[in-house]
Design a protein around this motif. Sequence first.
Motif, PDB file in Angstrom:
ATOM      1  N   GLU A  25       0.829  -1.209   0.000  1.00 24.56           N
ATOM      2  CA  GLU A  25       0.000   0.000   0.000  1.00 24.56           C
ATOM      3  C   GLU A  25       0.859   1.253   0.000  1.00 24.56           C
ATOM      4  N   ALA A  26       1.965   1.209   0.722  1.00 25.53           N
ATOM      5  CA  ALA A  26       2.837   2.380   0.857  1.00 25.53           C
ATOM      6  C   ALA A  26       3.641   2.678  -0.402  1.00 25.53           C
ATOM      7  N   LEU A  27       3.664   1.761  -1.345  1.00 28.47           N
ATOM      8  CA  LEU A  27       4.417   2.009  -2.582  1.00 28.47           C
ATOM      9  C   LEU A  27       3.869   3.227  -3.324  1.00 28.47           C
ATOM     10  N   ASP A  28       2.552   3.430  -3.228  1.00 29.03           N
ATOM     11  CA  ASP A  28       1.941   4.616  -3.841  1.00 29.03           C
ATOM     12  C   ASP A  28       2.500   5.901  -3.247  1.00 29.03           C
ATOM     13  N   LEU A  29       2.813   5.866  -1.940  1.00 26.98           N
ATOM     14  CA  LEU A  29       3.364   7.056  -1.279  1.00 26.98           C
ATOM     15  C   LEU A  29       4.750   7.373  -1.843  1.00 26.98           C
ATOM     16  N   VAL A  30       5.534   6.340  -2.060  1.00 31.58           N
ATOM     17  CA  VAL A  30       6.878   6.537  -2.615  1.00 31.58           C
ATOM     18  C   VAL A  30       6.789   7.169  -4.004  1.00 31.58           C
ATOM     19  N   ILE A  31       5.888   6.649  -4.823  1.00 30.85           N
ATOM     20  CA  ILE A  31       5.722   7.188  -6.175  1.00 30.85           C
ATOM     21  C   ILE A  31       5.238   8.632  -6.121  1.00 30.85           C
ATOM     22  N   GLU A  32       4.343   8.948  -5.184  1.00 32.39           N
ATOM     23  CA  GLU A  32       3.817  10.312  -5.071  1.00 32.39           C
ATOM     24  C   GLU A  32       4.929  11.297  -4.742  1.00 32.39           C
ATOM     25  N   VAL A  33       5.828  10.907  -3.845  1.00 30.41           N
ATOM     26  CA  VAL A  33       6.945  11.782  -3.489  1.00 30.41           C
ATOM     27  C   VAL A  33       7.871  11.949  -4.692  1.00 30.41           C
ATOM     28  N   LEU A  34       8.123  10.872  -5.386  1.00 29.69           N
ATOM     29  CA  LEU A  34       9.013  10.934  -6.549  1.00 29.69           C
ATOM     30  C   LEU A  34       8.455  11.839  -7.650  1.00 29.69           C
ATOM     31  N   LYS A  35       7.145  11.906  -7.778  1.00 29.93           N
ATOM     32  CA  LYS A  35       6.542  12.754  -8.810  1.00 29.93           C
ATOM     33  C   LYS A  35       6.968  14.206  -8.660  1.00 29.93           C
ATOM     34  N   SER A  36       7.061  14.661  -7.414  1.00 33.16           N
ATOM     35  CA  SER A  36       7.440  16.055  -7.185  1.00 33.16           C
ATOM     36  C   SER A  36       8.957  16.245  -7.157  1.00 33.16           C
ATOM     37  N   GLN A  37       9.671  15.204  -6.736  1.00 35.03           N
ATOM     38  CA  GLN A  37      11.114  15.339  -6.623  1.00 35.03           C
ATOM     39  C   GLN A  37      11.829  15.066  -7.948  1.00 35.03           C
ATOM     40  N   VAL A  38      11.284  14.136  -8.742  1.00 34.25           N
ATOM     41  CA  VAL A  38      11.910  13.779 -10.022  1.00 34.25           C
ATOM     42  C   VAL A  38      10.818  13.777 -11.098  1.00 34.25           C
ATOM     43  N   PRO A  39      10.393  14.952 -11.561  1.00 28.27           N
ATOM     44  CA  PRO A  39       9.333  15.008 -12.579  1.00 28.27           C
ATOM     45  C   PRO A  39       9.749  14.277 -13.846  1.00 28.27           C
ATOM     46  N   MET A  40       8.851  13.454 -14.379  1.00 25.95           N
ATOM     47  CA  MET A  40       9.164  12.666 -15.579  1.00 25.95           C
ATOM     48  C   MET A  40       9.362  13.540 -16.809  1.00 25.95           C
ATOM     49  N   ASN A  41       8.712  14.702 -16.835  1.00 21.36           N
ATOM     50  CA  ASN A  41       8.812  15.586 -18.004  1.00 21.36           C
ATOM     51  C   ASN A  41       9.763  16.755 -17.774  1.00 21.36           C
ATOM     52  N   SER A  42      10.714  16.582 -16.844  1.00 20.27           N
ATOM     53  CA  SER A  42      11.626  17.677 -16.522  1.00 20.27           C
ATOM     54  C   SER A  42      12.594  17.924 -17.670  1.00 20.27           C
ATOM     55  N   ASN A  43      12.998  19.182 -17.834  1.00 25.20           N
ATOM     56  CA  ASN A  43      13.965  19.507 -18.883  1.00 25.20           C
ATOM     57  C   ASN A  43      15.390  19.224 -18.381  1.00 25.20           C
ATOM     58  N   GLU A  44      16.356  19.491 -19.234  1.00 25.98           N
ATOM     59  CA  GLU A  44      17.742  19.119 -18.915  1.00 25.98           C
ATOM     60  C   GLU A  44      18.273  19.851 -17.691  1.00 25.98           C
ATOM     61  N   SER A  45      17.896  21.117 -17.545  1.00 22.65           N
ATOM     62  CA  SER A  45      18.387  21.892 -16.396  1.00 22.65           C
ATOM     63  C   SER A  45      17.828  21.364 -15.085  1.00 22.65           C
ATOM     64  N   ASN A  46      16.584  20.869 -15.129  1.00 13.53           N
ATOM     65  CA  ASN A  46      15.980  20.346 -13.909  1.00 13.53           C
ATOM     66  C   ASN A  46      16.455  18.938 -13.593  1.00 13.53           C
ATOM     67  N   GLN A  47      16.961  18.235 -14.606  1.00 16.74           N
ATOM     68  CA  GLN A  47      17.388  16.858 -14.387  1.00 16.74           C
ATOM     69  C   GLN A  47      18.567  16.767 -13.429  1.00 16.74           C
ATOM     70  N   ASP A  48      19.442  17.768 -13.457  1.00 17.56           N
ATOM     71  CA  ASP A  48      20.588  17.755 -12.547  1.00 17.56           C
ATOM     72  C   ASP A  48      20.128  17.816 -11.097  1.00 17.56           C
TER      73      ASP A  48
END
Length: 640
Positions: free
Chosen positions: A536-559
């Motif tokens: 159940e908690a796996l969803d929480l991990v993914i939710e945090v990652l969404k804000s910390q590592v956006p999938m559509n981030s540009n090159e400057s944000n990837q660093d």
Amino acid sequence: MQKEILKFLAVQGLFSASLGNEVTSFELQEKFRWPKATTSSALCRMCIEQLQSLLANAQKVEEPLSLASGLEPNDLGCYFIWFFSTLRNIPSVSLFRTLSDEDEKAVKKLQDIESTLYKNERNSGLSSNANKLHALRYLLILLLLQVLLQPGEFYDAASELIICCKKAFAAPDDLDSSGDVLDSDAMPELMDFLVDTLLSLLPQSSAPMRSAIEQVFRYFCGDVTDDELLHMLRIIKKDLKPAMHEEAGSEDDDDDDLLGIEEDEAETGETAESDEQSEDSEAVVGGEGADKVLPEDSDGGMDDDAMFGMDTYLAQIFKEKKNQAGGETAQSQLVLFKLRVLSLLEIYLHENRGKCKPQVLTVYSNLAQAFVNLRTTEGSEQLGQRIWGILQRKVLKEKKLPKDESLQLSTLESLLEKNLKLASKPFKRKKSASTLSKKKLSASLNRYKMIGLLAQNSTYWILKIIEARNFSDAELQGVFDLLRAMLVGYFDSKKSQIKSGFLKEIFRRYPRIGRQLFGFLLDKCGSAKSDFRRVEALDLVIEVLKSQVPMNSNESNQDASKKNLESHLQSLSDLIEKLVTRMPEKKFRKTEVHKFCDKIFQVISTVHLTNAFLRYLGPDAHSACESQLGPLFLKLKKLE
């Protein structure tokens, strides 16, 4: 048309002709007729009530005097007073009933002060005082009719309201053209007196009277003092019957606790973990001060006699009921009074919306406490729904937040702690609950759910207030510790009722919290005692990652994203290893694990951390990943 209706109701309901049944008024240039048979008291009463409704409705649509634009005011209240005075001066016309000396004086004084306020209103033009004067005038007029309707009962209230008017607005000779009010130094004392007077009118007032009271309060509520606001909130928390835990006379209660659940039969009982049973009698949501929070035992548990010694308007509620139908009737009257006071509090919140007043926190704290501690008595469901509606509409969903530098972070932390505790509180049952009806059990369960939802919404609101204050991470360590403790309960305690959706929403709304707790979340997820909690908690991990590592981030944000994730890569790899080496047996849980791993692998490859991640996985973990994940893991390894 309104004036014609007003004249008919006034003539037939308020007056009678002492000589014959027809009277001509030269001043009014009109002839008035009465039925040959004497008008019954019931018919007179009905006419007066209709007259009150007519005036109250007229007040709602009238605007302040428009003399500034040169227009003649259309003031039905002014016309009524003039019409009433004119008929009373006709020798052959008398009131439908003989008044006592006190009521006669009250009627005369009400007429005089209304006339004074009317002149002041004309001199005020379109200033803010015009609204105050207009509202006070209509309350005076309706109170005059109430004195005629219920002789002997409103003399004191009329006298007090007249004093308020005199204090608020100087005599005409002392006024300039702007109609100045009392100086600001005297305003707090005046406001306390005025609010007390309005409250004293509420218990036995008619619907039109209550409407007029609310209009007066609407225009004066910006000046209501903190003490008087607390006075009103204290009324909402009053109870006729002592709470069960108060009967024991405990001296150890924390006066600063905000919300203490008073358990009813369907909500208390044995649980599996005896070390937490002591929480049942403790306050579960509260804060030190919470601006100004009333102690729960400051006025609760009063019998009727104790009430008489407190507030005159509460004594008025029970004066006629004390020797009639007993506690149930008194309780219903108290609930009705609370509902009327709640209307004033709702007006206060509405009129002060957007002003960011810290007093909003005071209202929230005490109304929330009243809601949680609401006893199952006559009218309690209606009262609970009313409080719930006010909290949701006027506080928790209000866009503007209470802001004040004097509002201590420790106060907000304490409120947060208690709300988190309340959100995690389980629904319990005593053995005796089996004898309760299904209806009562259902009502108790619904109330429990509403309390939990209130705690969740309050948590979002409090965190929003904290976020708006722009505290540093160092200053918010106390907040992070509270949320970390909540996660411990979520993973380790079978009693905790914290829902993953609640945690997920916190992380979604406040990414900084997710960033601070991410490492701890990964560790607790990996060491969870049950497959259910871990998956159940796996969803929480993914939710945090969404804000910390956006999938559509540009090159400057990837660093920046790479840096954020790199520090947690070891914990993330440990979690993956535990998931694949302890793969759940149930099919749908296996599916959830596969989905989680797929998303993690996508994130890792996006920020180019594949090699580092694979190095953290030991040989056994590699084998388990290949065995359990198959193509998903092989695809990741190809990117190495």
